[in-house]
Design an enzyme around this catalytic site. Structure first.
Site, PDB file in Angstrom:
ATOM      1  N   SER A 107       5.912   7.648   9.719  1.00 49.50           N
ATOM      2  CA  SER A 107       6.153   6.276   9.403  1.00 49.50           C
ATOM      3  C   SER A 107       7.196   5.737  10.087  1.00 49.50           C
ATOM      4  O   SER A 107       8.207   6.585  10.231  1.00 49.50           O
ATOM      5  CB  SER A 107       5.960   6.096   8.010  1.00 49.50           C
ATOM      6  OG  SER A 107       6.623   4.671   7.687  1.00 49.50           O
ATOM      7  N   TYR A 109      10.214   8.385   0.322  1.00 49.43           N
ATOM      8  CA  TYR A 109       9.284   8.210   1.619  1.00 49.43           C
ATOM      9  C   TYR A 109       9.789   8.298   2.893  1.00 49.43           C
ATOM     10  O   TYR A 109       9.379   9.181   3.681  1.00 49.43           O
ATOM     11  CB  TYR A 109       8.580   6.723   1.333  1.00 49.43           C
ATOM     12  CG  TYR A 109       7.523   6.320   2.283  1.00 49.43           C
ATOM     13  CD1 TYR A 109       6.257   7.031   1.809  1.00 49.43           C
ATOM     14  CD2 TYR A 109       7.479   5.703   3.427  1.00 49.43           C
ATOM     15  CE1 TYR A 109       5.153   6.593   2.734  1.00 49.43           C
ATOM     16  CE2 TYR A 109       6.507   5.142   4.228  1.00 49.43           C
ATOM     17  CZ  TYR A 109       5.371   5.703   3.973  1.00 49.43           C
ATOM     18  OH  TYR A 109       4.088   5.473   4.666  1.00 49.43           O
ATOM     19  N   LYS A 121       8.608  11.453   5.217  1.00 49.72           N
ATOM     20  CA  LYS A 121       7.955  11.153   6.375  1.00 49.72           C
ATOM     21  C   LYS A 121       8.734  11.585   7.561  1.00 49.72           C
ATOM     22  O   LYS A 121       8.025  11.953   8.593  1.00 49.72           O
ATOM     23  CB  LYS A 121       7.761   9.651   6.631  1.00 49.72           C
ATOM     24  CG  LYS A 121       6.643   8.931   5.635  1.00 49.72           C
ATOM     25  CD  LYS A 121       5.390   9.686   5.821  1.00 49.72           C
ATOM     26  CE  LYS A 121       4.085   8.773   5.584  1.00 49.72           C
ATOM     27  NZ  LYS A 121       2.939   9.834   5.526  1.00 49.72           N
TER      28      LYS A 121
HETATM   29  P1  NAD Z   1      -4.078   3.779   1.281  1.00 52.31           P
HETATM   30  O1  NAD Z   1      -3.211   3.563   0.077  1.00 52.31           O
HETATM   31  O2  NAD Z   1      -4.710   2.599   1.697  1.00 52.31           O
HETATM   32  O3  NAD Z   1      -4.543   5.252   1.533  1.00 52.31           O
HETATM   33  C1  NAD Z   1      -4.151   6.433   1.002  1.00 52.31           C
HETATM   34  C2  NAD Z   1      -5.170   6.994   0.533  1.00 52.31           C
HETATM   35  O4  NAD Z   1      -4.542   8.316   0.041  1.00 52.31           O
HETATM   36  C3  NAD Z   1      -5.804   6.811  -0.903  1.00 52.31           C
HETATM   37  O5  NAD Z   1      -7.092   6.655  -0.745  1.00 52.31           O
HETATM   38  C4  NAD Z   1      -5.259   7.571  -2.011  1.00 52.31           C
HETATM   39  O6  NAD Z   1      -6.326   7.761  -2.877  1.00 52.31           O
HETATM   40  C5  NAD Z   1      -5.286   8.931  -1.280  1.00 52.31           C
HETATM   41  N1  NAD Z   1      -4.020   9.792  -1.885  1.00 52.31           N
HETATM   42  C6  NAD Z   1      -3.015   9.500  -2.008  1.00 52.31           C
HETATM   43  N2  NAD Z   1      -2.320  10.535  -2.888  1.00 52.31           N
HETATM   44  C7  NAD Z   1      -3.501  11.519  -2.742  1.00 52.31           C
HETATM   45  C8  NAD Z   1      -3.340  12.934  -3.123  1.00 52.31           C
HETATM   46  N3  NAD Z   1      -2.336  13.700  -3.706  1.00 52.31           N
HETATM   47  N4  NAD Z   1      -4.414  13.692  -2.659  1.00 52.31           N
HETATM   48  C9  NAD Z   1      -5.478  13.227  -2.125  1.00 52.31           C
HETATM   49  N5  NAD Z   1      -5.534  11.877  -1.820  1.00 52.31           N
HETATM   50  C10 NAD Z   1      -4.501  11.192  -1.963  1.00 52.31           C
HETATM   51  O7  NAD Z   1      -2.701   3.916   2.482  1.00 52.31           O
HETATM   52  P2  NAD Z   1      -2.722   3.848   4.224  1.00 52.31           P
HETATM   53  O8  NAD Z   1      -2.017   2.419   4.326  1.00 52.31           O
HETATM   54  O9  NAD Z   1      -4.222   3.886   4.637  1.00 52.31           O
HETATM   55  O10 NAD Z   1      -1.764   5.065   4.490  1.00 52.31           O
HETATM   56  C11 NAD Z   1      -2.319   6.307   5.134  1.00 52.31           C
HETATM   57  C12 NAD Z   1      -1.189   6.821   5.698  1.00 52.31           C
HETATM   58  O11 NAD Z   1      -0.647   6.419   6.487  1.00 52.31           O
HETATM   59  C13 NAD Z   1      -0.112   7.493   4.662  1.00 52.31           C
HETATM   60  O12 NAD Z   1       0.268   8.703   4.778  1.00 52.31           O
HETATM   61  C14 NAD Z   1       0.759   6.275   4.717  1.00 52.31           C
HETATM   62  O13 NAD Z   1       2.133   6.837   4.196  1.00 52.31           O
HETATM   63  C15 NAD Z   1       0.901   6.223   6.368  1.00 52.31           C
HETATM   64  N6  NAD Z   1       1.397   5.008   6.703  1.00 52.31           N
HETATM   65  C16 NAD Z   1       0.802   3.950   6.575  1.00 52.31           C
HETATM   66  C17 NAD Z   1       1.280   2.531   7.058  1.00 52.31           C
HETATM   67  C18 NAD Z   1       0.758   1.449   6.919  1.00 52.31           C
HETATM   68  O14 NAD Z   1       1.199   0.588   7.302  1.00 52.31           O
HETATM   69  N7  NAD Z   1      -0.479   1.185   6.092  1.00 52.31           N
HETATM   70  C19 NAD Z   1       2.544   2.641   7.876  1.00 52.31           C
HETATM   71  C20 NAD Z   1       3.182   3.777   7.844  1.00 52.31           C
HETATM   72  C21 NAD Z   1       2.627   5.206   7.536  1.00 52.31           C
END
Ligand code: NAD
Length: 303
Positions: A152, A165, A169
């Site tokens: 991230s 976080y 990350k």
């Molecule tokens: P989201 O919250 O939409 O989806 C995350 C999913 O992970 C959910 O379905 C949740 O149930 C599942 N999850 C959480 N903990 C879990 C566990 N212990 N075991 C199994 N499943 C689990 O999030 P997103 O925005 O789609 O993010 C996906 C990834 O990308 C994450 O790692 C997040 O940190 C990273 N990320 C997202 C963004 C963004 O802008 N959305 C930015 C940087 C990084």
């Protein structure tokens, strides 16, 4: 040349919603059999009992693809092992692992409990390590593996209120570097994605117009390239809104301090120490050691 995943088996963690769902659908659309992992939790990690993973499996199957759901909590090593064992039982191989599951527990460091710090590290860092560790022997034996870790901008550059976080990350970079080095002889390629997307994680943070541009679908093609047969290794791919860039770590040429090494001497040469002119990307930790030994030897007139 089109990128396909026929006969490949992929595990995508946290694939019930958001980015993971999008990666899973796209991999299946291009021929992969996909394990849709999701524990079904809210953004803060509390259980919701959601059957989002089953819904994604149903979507894939309705489109003619093959998928299975697994509800492993990736932060639990035994559950990650079980997911991998069930995948091997069903399809006999694991070619691709996309570590995507994640949660947030934001607070300023002053107010953050160590429980919240640990929980986020457990899901992101240990969750990723658990899944990588479970697939590693199978990929080594097959002499083929493609792994993506999800970092991230918070981990790479920092973000207010995200010490837990950001730390977890940033750890993806360290894990990627070592797995890349150790996996190279078995054609296991390891890359890191640093996405920025409109999902439930970010829906309250940005205006509607920005969210409309930042759809997960604009990131997933980068992930598919990373896990493709001819994909790179040890790349941090930053992505969002259809934009892609590589994040790299460089070290400045630096200086060897002549004479006594004192804090004052470091202060006096700070401009040269931090001068980006001639900076380089080191390939491993010994590269750094070799560089200093060489510089010092040259300064001392030792061959
Ligand atoms: P989201 O919250 O939409 O989806 C995350 C999913 O992970 C959910 O379905 C949740 O149930 C599942 N999850 C959480 N903990 C879990 C566990 N212990 N075991 C199994 N499943 C689990 O999030 P997103 O925005 O789609 O993010 C996906 C990834 O990308 C994450 O790692 C997040 O940190 C990273 N990320 C997202 C963004 C963004 O802008 N959305 C930015 C940087 C990084």
């Amino acid at each position: 040349m089109s990128i396909r995943f026929d006969d490949r088996v992929a595990i995508v963690t946290g694939a019930g919603v958001g980015l993971g769902r999008c990666h899973a659908l796209a991999l299946a659309e291009r021929g992969a059999k996909v394990v849709v992992n999701d524990l079904g939790v809210a953004t803060d990690g509390s259980l919701t009992g959601s059957d989002a993973a089953q819904n994604v499996v149903a979507e894939i199957e309705a489109a003619g693809g093959a998928a299975m759901a697994h509800g492993a909590d990736v932060s639990d090593a035994a559950q990650a092992q079980d997911m991998v064992a069930k995948t091997m039982d069903r399809w006999g191989r694991i070619d691709i692992l996309v570590n995507n599951a994640g949660i947030l527990r934001d607070k300023t460091f002053a107010k953050m409990s160590l429980d919240d710090f640990r929980k986020v590290v457990d899901v992101h860092l240990m969750g990723t390590a658990n899944c990588c560790h479970a697939v590693w022997p199978h990929m080594r034996e097959a002499k083929y593996g493609r792994i993506v870790l999800t970092s991230s901008g918070s981990g790479l550059y920092g973000n207010f209120g995200q010490s837990n976080y950001g730390a977890a990350k940033a750890a993806m970079m360290g894990l990627m570097n070592v797995l890349h080095i150790e996996g190279a002889r078995d054609d296991i390629r390891v890359n890191t994605l640093a996405p920025t997307a409109a999902t439930r994680m970010t829906e309250d943070l940005m205006p509607e117009e920005a969210l409309a541009l930042l759809k997960p679908e604009t990131i997933t093609p980068g992930v598919l390239y990373l896990v493709s047969e001819n994909g790179p290794s040890r790349t941090i791919l930053s992505a969002g809104a259809g934009c892609f860039a590589q994040t790299r770590v460089y070290e400045t040429e630096g200086v060897r301090i002549d004479g006594e090494v004192t804090p004052e001497a470091v202060a006096a040469q700070w401009d040269q120490i931090t001068d980006p002119d001639g900076q380089e990307e080191l390939q491993d930790a010994f590269g750094q050691t070799r560089k200093y030994a060489r510089k010092a030897a040259t300064a001392e007139g030792i061959k």
